[in-house]
Scaffold this motif. Sequence first.
Motif, PDB file in Angstrom:
ATOM      1  N   ASP A 169      29.388   1.042  12.526  1.00 45.02           N
ATOM      2  CA  ASP A 169      28.747  -0.417  12.155  1.00 45.02           C
ATOM      3  C   ASP A 169      27.812  -0.630  12.931  1.00 45.02           C
ATOM      4  O   ASP A 169      27.750  -1.030  14.366  1.00 45.02           O
ATOM      5  N   LEU A 170      26.564  -0.565  12.463  1.00 43.75           N
ATOM      6  CA  LEU A 170      25.283  -0.813  13.429  1.00 43.75           C
ATOM      7  C   LEU A 170      25.019  -2.284  13.738  1.00 43.75           C
ATOM      8  O   LEU A 170      23.964  -2.828  14.160  1.00 43.75           O
ATOM      9  N   THR A 171      25.859  -3.338  13.101  1.00 42.82           N
ATOM     10  CA  THR A 171      25.610  -4.688  13.273  1.00 42.82           C
ATOM     11  C   THR A 171      26.329  -5.058  14.536  1.00 42.82           C
ATOM     12  O   THR A 171      25.956  -6.037  15.296  1.00 42.82           O
ATOM     13  N   LEU A 203      29.440  -1.206  20.556  1.00 40.37           N
ATOM     14  CA  LEU A 203      29.045   0.412  20.125  1.00 40.37           C
ATOM     15  C   LEU A 203      29.633   1.378  21.192  1.00 40.37           C
ATOM     16  O   LEU A 203      30.271   2.374  20.948  1.00 40.37           O
ATOM     17  N   GLU A 233      17.384   7.405   6.412  1.00 41.17           N
ATOM     18  CA  GLU A 233      17.435   5.997   6.512  1.00 41.17           C
ATOM     19  C   GLU A 233      16.837   5.381   5.136  1.00 41.17           C
ATOM     20  O   GLU A 233      15.844   5.542   4.764  1.00 41.17           O
ATOM     21  N   ARG A 267      22.026   6.373  16.915  1.00 44.11           N
ATOM     22  CA  ARG A 267      22.775   5.333  16.351  1.00 44.11           C
ATOM     23  C   ARG A 267      21.801   3.782  16.827  1.00 44.11           C
ATOM     24  O   ARG A 267      21.665   2.655  16.209  1.00 44.11           O
ATOM     25  N   MET A 268      21.614   3.816  18.258  1.00 42.02           N
ATOM     26  CA  MET A 268      20.754   3.187  18.728  1.00 42.02           C
ATOM     27  C   MET A 268      19.305   2.828  18.127  1.00 42.02           C
ATOM     28  O   MET A 268      19.004   1.712  17.903  1.00 42.02           O
ATOM     29  N   GLY A 278      18.603   3.297  15.078  1.00 44.28           N
ATOM     30  CA  GLY A 278      19.058   2.796  13.647  1.00 44.28           C
ATOM     31  C   GLY A 278      19.027   1.500  13.683  1.00 44.28           C
ATOM     32  O   GLY A 278      18.935   0.459  13.138  1.00 44.28           O
ATOM     33  N   ARG A 279      19.892   0.968  14.860  1.00 43.18           N
ATOM     34  CA  ARG A 279      20.392  -0.496  15.016  1.00 43.18           C
ATOM     35  C   ARG A 279      19.116  -1.148  15.444  1.00 43.18           C
ATOM     36  O   ARG A 279      19.042  -2.413  14.778  1.00 43.18           O
ATOM     37  N   ASN A 289      19.015  -1.330  10.702  1.00 46.17           N
ATOM     38  CA  ASN A 289      20.187  -0.643   9.686  1.00 46.17           C
ATOM     39  C   ASN A 289      21.364  -1.173  10.181  1.00 46.17           C
ATOM     40  O   ASN A 289      21.728  -1.472  11.173  1.00 46.17           O
ATOM     41  N   THR A 290      22.305  -1.080   9.064  1.00 50.44           N
ATOM     42  CA  THR A 290      23.720  -1.802   8.994  1.00 50.44           C
ATOM     43  C   THR A 290      24.785  -0.677   9.283  1.00 50.44           C
ATOM     44  O   THR A 290      25.769  -1.299   9.876  1.00 50.44           O
ATOM     45  N   TYR A 336      25.804   3.676   9.793  1.00 44.57           N
ATOM     46  CA  TYR A 336      25.266   4.909  10.269  1.00 44.57           C
ATOM     47  C   TYR A 336      26.639   5.868   9.617  1.00 44.57           C
ATOM     48  O   TYR A 336      27.686   5.814  10.688  1.00 44.57           O
TER      49      TYR A 336
END
Length: 334
Positions: A140-142, A148, A235, A264-265, A267-268, A272-273, A275
């Motif tokens: 969960d990238l939110t 995380l 993406e 992941r960092m 993308g966050r 992005n929401t 991964y």
Amino acid sequence: MADAALLSPQDPAWTEALDRVRHDIYHIPEYVRLDAGLTGGTPVAYRYDEAGRVFLLPLLLRPVPDTDLQDAISPYGYPGPVGSDDAAFWSRAAGTMTELLCTEGVVTAFARLHPLLPGHSEALAVAGTLVNHGETVSIDLTLSPDELWSQTHRSHRNQIGKATRAGVEITFDDWSRFDEWIDTYHATMRRVGATAFYFFSAAHFHRLRTALADHVHLAVATLDGEVLGGNLFFEYAGTMHTHLQSTADAPIHYADKLLYHAVRMWGRDRGNTVYHLGGGVGGSADSLFRYKSQFGSGRQDFHTWRVITDPCNFEKLAGPATADSLMGRFPPYR
């Protein structure tokens, strides 16, 4: 009035359908056309329209050896059906698909469902057989960076720290290192004893980059200028997927762990929401699944959908349908 058709990637009706429903990169015609080149299949999308609602499923049509028949499979990845949110509509769409494919000489259809997208599995189960292969892992990238990090297993955290202290660096979209990364990918495939299918050529990788343009990215881990490995990932519309990750035949100083963390960092930071890391081999809870599961707590079921579209010809090819023939390797005549 309802309308059903098999569309070519050039048909604008394919993209128009996707504009109306939530979907992912695996559903776009550019991806399906590219994947068809790996197997020699014919890329199509089954589209069903009814009263302003739409259902779409990408497929590859393949000739059945020594016959004038075909079967249908999903492209590589998670391109399961997408459509308007109505279970009864999905049921009609699935039933009509069976009839249409049969008229086209298609004996069976096999689709990998998307673990993250909404759907109506109960409607698909009426038209075919759903098989649960296990779970996939997502992040969960939110969440905040601290959250995380806290979801990361302590052994992974420790090794990410060791990689950082060793001087491993992660760079993004330095395509001048692409061919070096491809070499590490082939090294990984040899190391794990992969089948010939997974030895994608350098030409395929370059076609992938061209076809998907800004939706495909490359993270490369280096130490003293040497490529230790990398992560080729997608993406699209707020969702990220690891497509392929690899490491070199050399000490890698835990670069694999640092790669997942850095991606992941990255993308966050881009908004992005989620991964999606995928699951184990064939969806099983194996060592690969356990490795991925230590990066995040998201879990979702992964299913495949198997449909016999022409029972008469299926029986000629594989004998009467049984639980084993529907739940095991499908289609069983392959």
